[in-house]
Design a protein around this motif. Structure first.
Motif, PDB file in Angstrom:
ATOM      1  N   ALA A  31       0.845  -1.184   0.000  1.00 49.71           N
ATOM      2  CA  ALA A  31       0.000   0.000   0.000  1.00 49.71           C
ATOM      3  C   ALA A  31       0.885   1.240   0.000  1.00 49.71           C
ATOM      4  CB  ALA A  31      -0.899  -0.013   1.229  1.00 49.71           C
ATOM      5  N   PRO A  32       0.371   2.367  -0.451  1.00 44.71           N
ATOM      6  CA  PRO A  32       1.165   3.591  -0.475  1.00 44.71           C
ATOM      7  C   PRO A  32       1.727   3.928   0.902  1.00 44.71           C
ATOM      8  CG  PRO A  32      -0.846   3.896  -1.708  1.00 44.71           C
ATOM      9  CD  PRO A  32      -0.974   2.574  -1.028  1.00 44.71           C
ATOM     10  N   GLY A  33       3.029   4.178   0.962  1.00 47.04           N
ATOM     11  CA  GLY A  33       3.663   4.561   2.212  1.00 47.04           C
ATOM     12  C   GLY A  33       3.903   3.423   3.182  1.00 47.04           C
ATOM     13  N   LYS A  34       3.600   2.203   2.751  1.00 43.26           N
ATOM     14  CA  LYS A  34       3.793   1.047   3.637  1.00 43.26           C
ATOM     15  C   LYS A  34       4.760   0.048   3.019  1.00 43.26           C
ATOM     16  CE  LYS A  34      -0.672   1.267   5.968  1.00 43.26           C
ATOM     17  NZ  LYS A  34      -1.869   0.483   6.413  1.00 43.26           N
ATOM     18  N   GLU A  35       5.299  -0.800   3.859  1.00 39.60           N
ATOM     19  CA  GLU A  35       6.184  -1.843   3.379  1.00 39.60           C
ATOM     20  C   GLU A  35       5.377  -2.957   2.705  1.00 39.60           C
ATOM     21  OE1 GLU A  35       9.843  -1.450   6.622  1.00 39.60           O
ATOM     22  OE2 GLU A  35       8.704  -3.305   6.440  1.00 39.60           O
ATOM     23  N   ARG A  36       6.041  -3.656   1.816  1.00 36.05           N
ATOM     24  CA  ARG A  36       5.419  -4.811   1.196  1.00 36.05           C
ATOM     25  C   ARG A  36       5.161  -5.877   2.262  1.00 36.05           C
ATOM     26  NH1 ARG A  36       9.181  -7.102  -3.095  1.00 36.05           N
ATOM     27  NH2 ARG A  36      10.178  -7.990  -1.227  1.00 36.05           N
TER      28      ARG A  36
ATOM     29  N   ASN B  31     -12.671 -11.894  -1.033  1.00 30.05           N
ATOM     30  CA  ASN B  31     -14.060 -11.581  -0.706  1.00 30.05           C
ATOM     31  C   ASN B  31     -14.120 -10.605   0.459  1.00 30.05           C
ATOM     32  OD1 ASN B  31     -14.896 -13.493  -2.651  1.00 30.05           O
ATOM     33  ND2 ASN B  31     -14.878 -15.139  -1.138  1.00 30.05           N
ATOM     34  N   SER B  32     -15.269 -10.014   0.642  1.00 30.52           N
ATOM     35  CA  SER B  32     -15.493  -9.075   1.752  1.00 30.52           C
ATOM     36  C   SER B  32     -14.375  -8.040   1.820  1.00 30.52           C
ATOM     37  CB  SER B  32     -15.594  -9.834   3.079  1.00 30.52           C
ATOM     38  OG  SER B  32     -16.623 -10.796   3.043  1.00 30.52           O
ATOM     39  N   LEU B  33     -14.083  -7.458   0.697  1.00 32.04           N
ATOM     40  CA  LEU B  33     -12.954  -6.529   0.627  1.00 32.04           C
ATOM     41  C   LEU B  33     -13.201  -5.290   1.474  1.00 32.04           C
ATOM     42  CD1 LEU B  33     -12.084  -7.003  -3.110  1.00 32.04           C
ATOM     43  CD2 LEU B  33     -10.471  -7.261  -1.225  1.00 32.04           C
ATOM     44  N   LYS B  34     -12.108  -4.792   2.025  1.00 32.35           N
ATOM     45  CA  LYS B  34     -12.142  -3.625   2.887  1.00 32.35           C
ATOM     46  C   LYS B  34     -11.246  -2.529   2.293  1.00 32.35           C
ATOM     47  CE  LYS B  34     -12.368  -6.678   6.927  1.00 32.35           C
ATOM     48  NZ  LYS B  34     -11.726  -7.032   8.225  1.00 32.35           N
ATOM     49  N   PRO B  35     -11.490  -1.278   2.627  1.00 35.79           N
ATOM     50  CA  PRO B  35     -10.617  -0.210   2.118  1.00 35.79           C
ATOM     51  C   PRO B  35      -9.146  -0.448   2.448  1.00 35.79           C
ATOM     52  CG  PRO B  35     -12.606   0.737   3.012  1.00 35.79           C
ATOM     53  CD  PRO B  35     -12.655  -0.735   3.341  1.00 35.79           C
ATOM     54  N   GLU B  36      -8.875  -1.064   3.566  1.00 36.92           N
ATOM     55  CA  GLU B  36      -7.483  -1.326   3.946  1.00 36.92           C
ATOM     56  C   GLU B  36      -6.825  -2.418   3.102  1.00 36.92           C
ATOM     57  OE1 GLU B  36     -10.169  -1.225   5.964  1.00 36.92           O
ATOM     58  OE2 GLU B  36      -9.978  -2.720   7.592  1.00 36.92           O
ATOM     59  N   ASP B  37      -7.585  -3.068   2.242  1.00 36.03           N
ATOM     60  CA  ASP B  37      -6.997  -4.016   1.288  1.00 36.03           C
ATOM     61  C   ASP B  37      -6.446  -3.307   0.054  1.00 36.03           C
ATOM     62  OD1 ASP B  37      -9.718  -6.214   2.048  1.00 36.03           O
ATOM     63  OD2 ASP B  37      -7.651  -6.388   2.775  1.00 36.03           O
ATOM     64  N   THR B  38      -6.683  -2.025  -0.054  1.00 34.44           N
ATOM     65  CA  THR B  38      -6.185  -1.266  -1.194  1.00 34.44           C
ATOM     66  C   THR B  38      -4.663  -1.318  -1.248  1.00 34.44           C
ATOM     67  OG1 THR B  38      -8.077   0.231  -1.235  1.00 34.44           O
ATOM     68  CG2 THR B  38      -6.032   1.039  -2.216  1.00 34.44           C
ATOM     69  N   ALA B  39      -4.138  -1.752  -2.384  1.00 37.41           N
ATOM     70  CA  ALA B  39      -2.692  -1.915  -2.536  1.00 37.41           C
ATOM     71  C   ALA B  39      -2.403  -2.389  -3.950  1.00 37.41           C
ATOM     72  CB  ALA B  39      -2.150  -2.934  -1.534  1.00 37.41           C
TER      73      ALA B  39
ATOM     74  N   GLY C  38       2.921  -5.872 -10.586  1.00 41.72           N
ATOM     75  CA  GLY C  38       1.725  -5.858  -9.763  1.00 41.72           C
ATOM     76  C   GLY C  38       0.459  -5.492 -10.498  1.00 41.72           C
ATOM     77  N   THR C  39      -0.634  -5.686  -9.798  1.00 46.31           N
ATOM     78  CA  THR C  39      -1.942  -5.256 -10.264  1.00 46.31           C
ATOM     79  C   THR C  39      -2.599  -4.457  -9.146  1.00 46.31           C
ATOM     80  OG1 THR C  39      -4.038  -6.000 -11.253  1.00 46.31           O
ATOM     81  CG2 THR C  39      -3.095  -7.408  -9.553  1.00 46.31           C
ATOM     82  N   GLN C  40      -3.193  -3.331  -9.512  1.00 43.33           N
ATOM     83  CA  GLN C  40      -3.740  -2.421  -8.509  1.00 43.33           C
ATOM     84  C   GLN C  40      -5.121  -2.886  -8.065  1.00 43.33           C
ATOM     85  OE1 GLN C  40      -2.451   0.635  -7.116  1.00 43.33           O
ATOM     86  NE2 GLN C  40      -4.238   0.367  -5.764  1.00 43.33           N
ATOM     87  N   VAL C  41      -5.311  -2.930  -6.768  1.00 41.32           N
ATOM     88  CA  VAL C  41      -6.619  -3.193  -6.173  1.00 41.32           C
ATOM     89  C   VAL C  41      -6.997  -1.976  -5.344  1.00 41.32           C
ATOM     90  CG1 VAL C  41      -7.915  -4.581  -4.516  1.00 41.32           C
ATOM     91  CG2 VAL C  41      -6.340  -5.686  -6.130  1.00 41.32           C
ATOM     92  N   THR C  42      -8.150  -1.398  -5.649  1.00 43.69           N
ATOM     93  CA  THR C  42      -8.629  -0.240  -4.913  1.00 43.69           C
ATOM     94  C   THR C  42     -10.022  -0.543  -4.391  1.00 43.69           C
ATOM     95  OG1 THR C  42      -7.366   1.252  -6.345  1.00 43.69           O
ATOM     96  CG2 THR C  42      -9.114   2.225  -5.001  1.00 43.69           C
TER      97      THR C  42
END
Length: 125
Positions: free
Chosen positions: A40-45, A84-92, A118-122
């Motif tokens: 995610a932006p600003g975070k480690e892999r 499934n049940s994706l959350k905003p915090e899964d954005t990466a 990679g592939t973007q998930v938002t």
């Protein structure tokens, strides 16, 4: 040429689902385990899931347990990540990677031999 092509990302509302695909070529697919990572932006892999550690266990990060499922289709040289049940915090940006032999427990990233783009998930709230 070794290739790992991740696809299936996109924009989805919270609570929705996506299925990511990792298509492999250029190496003996059956000899490798596939793992998924995300950054995610600003975070480690971070590691998200791995088909198998060396002890035979399947790995899921605590944040995705019960929501994500990893699976393989050997006929298509493809590994999937059903989310499934994706959350905003899964954005990466989600990446797949391949390892042989399977990684030791706790050494997921270090064990990877090949990495894909990679592939973007938002996930929107």
């Amino acid at each position: 040429e070794v290739q790992l092509q991740a696809s299936g990302g996109g924009l989805v509302q919270a609570g929705g689902s996506l299925r990511l695909s990792c298509a492999a070529s250029g190496f003996t697919f059956d000899d490798y385990v596939i793992a998924w990572f995300r950054q995610a932006p600003g975070k480690e892999r971070e590691g998200v899931s791995c088909e198998s550690y060396g002890d035979g266990s399947t790995y899921y990060a605590d944040a995705v347990k019960g929501r994500f499922t990893i699976s393989r289709d050997n006929a298509k040289n493809t590994v999937y990540l059903q989310m499934n049940s994706l959350k905003p915090e899964d954005t990466a940006v989600y990446y797949c990677a391949a390892a042989s032999p399977p990684p030791r427990v706790g050494y997921l990233s270090d064990a990877m031999n090949y990495w894909g783009k990679g592939t973007q998930v938002t996930v929107s709230s």
